[in-house]
Design an enzyme around this catalytic site. Structure first.
Site, PDB file in Angstrom:
ATOM      1  N   GLU A  69      -6.121 -10.756  -0.998  1.00  0.00           N
ATOM      2  CA  GLU A  69      -6.913 -10.566   0.244  1.00  0.00           C
ATOM      3  C   GLU A  69      -8.401 -10.540  -0.103  1.00  0.00           C
ATOM      4  O   GLU A  69      -9.143  -9.684   0.305  1.00  0.00           O
ATOM      5  CB  GLU A  69      -6.481  -9.274   0.955  1.00  0.00           C
ATOM      6  CG  GLU A  69      -4.991  -9.220   1.231  1.00  0.00           C
ATOM      7  CD  GLU A  69      -4.554  -7.980   1.986  1.00  0.00           C
ATOM      8  OE1 GLU A  69      -5.436  -7.223   2.465  1.00  0.00           O
ATOM      9  OE2 GLU A  69      -3.341  -7.755   2.113  1.00  0.00           O
ATOM     10  N   GLU A 101       0.807  -1.236   0.000  1.00  0.00           N
ATOM     11  CA  GLU A 101       0.000   0.000   0.000  1.00  0.00           C
ATOM     12  C   GLU A 101       0.839   1.286   0.000  1.00  0.00           C
ATOM     13  O   GLU A 101       0.666   2.162   0.843  1.00  0.00           O
ATOM     14  CB  GLU A 101      -0.941  -0.022   1.217  1.00  0.00           C
ATOM     15  CG  GLU A 101      -1.836  -1.253   1.251  1.00  0.00           C
ATOM     16  CD  GLU A 101      -2.715  -1.339   2.490  1.00  0.00           C
ATOM     17  OE1 GLU A 101      -2.789  -0.371   3.260  1.00  0.00           O
ATOM     18  OE2 GLU A 101      -3.316  -2.412   2.699  1.00  0.00           O
TER      19      GLU A 101
HETATM   20  O1  G3I Z   1      -3.447  -8.708  19.141  1.00  0.00           O
HETATM   21  C1  G3I Z   1      -4.052  -7.558  19.748  1.00  0.00           C
HETATM   22  C2  G3I Z   1      -4.685  -7.933  21.066  1.00  0.00           C
HETATM   23  O2  G3I Z   1      -3.661  -8.316  21.966  1.00  0.00           O
HETATM   24  C3  G3I Z   1      -5.454  -6.739  21.610  1.00  0.00           C
HETATM   25  O3  G3I Z   1      -6.118  -7.106  22.797  1.00  0.00           O
HETATM   26  C4  G3I Z   1      -6.478  -6.301  20.565  1.00  0.00           C
HETATM   27  C5  G3I Z   1      -7.304  -5.113  21.029  1.00  0.00           C
HETATM   28  O4  G3I Z   1      -6.588  -3.929  20.821  1.00  0.00           O
HETATM   29  O5  G3I Z   1      -5.783  -5.908  19.371  1.00  0.00           O
HETATM   30  C6  G3I Z   1      -5.127  -7.037  18.805  1.00  0.00           C
HETATM   31  O6  G3I Z   1      -4.460  -6.635  17.629  1.00  0.00           O
HETATM   32  C7  G3I Z   1      -5.366  -6.401  16.562  1.00  0.00           C
HETATM   33  C8  G3I Z   1      -4.945  -7.316  15.390  1.00  0.00           C
HETATM   34  O7  G3I Z   1      -5.730  -7.037  14.214  1.00  0.00           O
HETATM   35  C9  G3I Z   1      -5.106  -8.785  15.760  1.00  0.00           C
HETATM   36  O8  G3I Z   1      -6.466  -9.055  15.982  1.00  0.00           O
HETATM   37  C10 G3I Z   1      -5.206  -4.944  16.127  1.00  0.00           C
HETATM   38  O9  G3I Z   1      -5.747  -4.137  17.154  1.00  0.00           O
HETATM   39  C11 G3I Z   1      -5.970  -4.708  14.832  1.00  0.00           C
HETATM   40  O10 G3I Z   1      -5.686  -3.406  14.355  1.00  0.00           O
HETATM   41  C12 G3I Z   1      -5.497  -5.693  13.776  1.00  0.00           C
HETATM   42  O11 G3I Z   1      -6.292  -5.486  12.610  1.00  0.00           O
HETATM   43  C13 G3I Z   1      -5.722  -6.038  11.435  1.00  0.00           C
HETATM   44  C14 G3I Z   1      -5.568  -4.924  10.405  1.00  0.00           C
HETATM   45  O12 G3I Z   1      -5.003  -5.461   9.189  1.00  0.00           O
HETATM   46  C15 G3I Z   1      -4.654  -3.859  10.943  1.00  0.00           C
HETATM   47  O13 G3I Z   1      -4.500  -2.868   9.990  1.00  0.00           O
HETATM   48  C16 G3I Z   1      -6.668  -7.086  10.859  1.00  0.00           C
HETATM   49  O14 G3I Z   1      -6.730  -8.208  11.748  1.00  0.00           O
HETATM   50  C17 G3I Z   1      -6.177  -7.560   9.499  1.00  0.00           C
HETATM   51  O15 G3I Z   1      -7.162  -8.383   8.881  1.00  0.00           O
HETATM   52  C18 G3I Z   1      -5.934  -6.358   8.584  1.00  0.00           C
HETATM   53  O16 G3I Z   1      -5.384  -6.825   7.382  1.00  0.00           O
HETATM   54  C19 G3I Z   1      -5.028  -5.813   6.427  1.00  0.00           C
HETATM   55  C20 G3I Z   1      -3.828  -6.327   5.667  1.00  0.00           C
HETATM   56  O17 G3I Z   1      -2.776  -6.593   6.575  1.00  0.00           O
HETATM   57  C21 G3I Z   1      -3.407  -5.320   4.609  1.00  0.00           C
HETATM   58  N1  G3I Z   1      -4.528  -5.027   3.711  1.00  0.00           N
HETATM   59  C22 G3I Z   1      -5.725  -4.553   4.424  1.00  0.00           C
HETATM   60  C23 G3I Z   1      -6.177  -5.603   5.418  1.00  0.00           C
HETATM   61  C24 G3I Z   1      -7.482  -5.179   6.093  1.00  0.00           C
HETATM   62  O18 G3I Z   1      -7.272  -4.005   6.836  1.00  0.00           O
END
Ligand code: G3I
Length: 347
Positions: free
Chosen positions: A238, A133
């Site tokens: 994705e 990105e």
């Molecule tokens: O692991 C922590 C946990 O310990 C904590 O309690 C919880 C609450 O804050 O957060 C958890 O981390 C989260 C992580 O996902 C695992 O669940 C993050 O906050 C959260 O921001 C993260 O979101 C991910 C997102 O990327 C971040 O930008 C999504 O799972 C994931 O599906 C998403 O994937 C992205 C690709 O990498 C790039 N393309 C877009 C796609 C969708 O946004």
């Protein structure tokens, strides 16, 4: 016959795995993986904030388990992602003096991160999303800290460093909304630039976070063809389908409309009405028919999640709400479209 035998005869087919799944604690997901998939990508555990939360303090525990899970289940592991403006650790951009990091220091940090991570898994990863990105919909470079501090050369540096750390691993540029003409043209320019400089790039990843009404599938097809014409593999990295009326609804009325929609069609009560479920099924199949037609260009198709229960779309754009984005439903049952896909590719 699962998708592994049918779609898998033309390209890698798989999904992202969340932590629980790549730790091997989701038996239902593993059953699907064994039948239908031959590749997998880590949803979060290989991102820079996860691997190097503090400078010099790497934490490979979850990523090691992801690679082991893939090797155990005959999945080609995909590394996601080495350089991304989101989920990058804050210390990356802080100078020793507490001010903003210098260009030279940030280049060192990118090189050290990439070298340490890629050489650890040398020979075990099929390919890396090296940069994720970096381009805006209008074709300009995203004004990320990487870009603002280093300039567009950060992309060259990232690809070169990854190649030096593992000369045989495939290297990809990955991005979303790739059906936009601006982003399509800029991505083609980037691929040509890297190739002219003799820097290895094997593929372009089209994230494909699609909706019922976007992207326009003809524009999407133009991008797919344009990337292939640049002499790289095309990957669908994705793939999911957001059925919300305001898929990008963040503020005000859009969120309310999304809430109403999801209250009405909550899968634990009503589920999608028949006509909407059919519309969604047909939309997903439209894209797989397109992929089948371009099976000579596409080397990998990854869904972004195994079942609707695991999708990031249950939390975005409205938190804690439901969606129906993937090929397997909340009970990990294959949706009708899976049979259509198998039949299509079985020819
Ligand atoms: O692991 C922590 C946990 O310990 C904590 O309690 C919880 C609450 O804050 O957060 C958890 O981390 C989260 C992580 O996902 C695992 O669940 C993050 O906050 C959260 O921001 C993260 O979101 C991910 C997102 O990327 C971040 O930008 C999504 O799972 C994931 O599906 C998403 O994937 C992205 C690709 O990498 C790039 N393309 C877009 C796609 C969708 O946004």
């Amino acid at each position: 016959k699962g998708m592994k035998e049918t779609v898998g005869q033309y390209c890698l087919i798989g999904s992202s795995l969340n932590q629980r799944q790549s730790d091997g604690h989701d038996a239902a997901a593993t059953a699907i993986v064994r039948t239908h998939f031959n590749t997998a990508v880590a949803e979060n555990c290989m991102k820079s904030e996860s691997l190097q939360p503090e400078e010099g303090k790497f934490d490979f525990s979850a990523a090691d388990r992801f690679v082991e899970y893939c090797e155990k289940n005959d999945l080609k592991p995909i590394g996601h992602c080495l350089v991304w403006h989101s989920q990058a650790p804050r210390w990356f951009f802080k100078g020793k003096d507490g001010k903003e990091v210098t260009r030279e220091e940030l280049i060192n940090r990118i090189k050290t991160h990439i070298h340490t991570v890629v050489s650890r898994y040398k020979g075990r990863i099929h390919g890396w999303d090296v940069v994720n990105e970096a381009i805006e919909d209008n074709g300009s470079f995203r004004k990320s800290k990487f870009y603002n501090i280093i300039g567009e050369e950060f992309i060259d540096i990232a690809f070169q460093e990854a190649h030096e750390a593992d000369p045989n691993v495939e290297l990809y540029y990955n991005d979303y909304s790739m059906s936009n003409k601006g982003k399509r043209d800029a991505t083609c320019r980037l691929v040509k630039h890297l190739k002219e400089k003799g820097i290895r790039i094997d593929g372009v990843g089209m994230q494909s976070h699609n909706g019922l009404d976007y992207p326009n599938i003809d524009e999407y097809e133009k991008s797919l063809e344009a990337f292939a014409a640049c002499g790289v593999n095309v990957m669908i990295t994705e793939l999911d389908f957001n059925v919300l009326p305001n898929p990008r609804g963040f503020g005000g009325a859009a969120v309310e409309q999304n809430y109403d929609y999801q209250k009405k069609y909550n899968p634990y009560t009503k589920g999608l009405p028949k006509d909407k479920a059919k519309e969604l099924n047909d939309r997903i199949f439209d894209f797989f028919k397109l992929y089948y037609r371009h099976r000579d260009k596409i080397t990998r198709i990854n869904l972004w999640g195994i079942s609707d229960a695991n999708s990031w779309l249950n939390g975005w754009p409205v938190r804690g709400r439901t969606n129906y984005p993937l090929l397997f439903d909340r009970d990990y049952k294959a949706k009708p479209v899976v049979k259509d896909i198998i039949k299509l590719y079985k020819k």
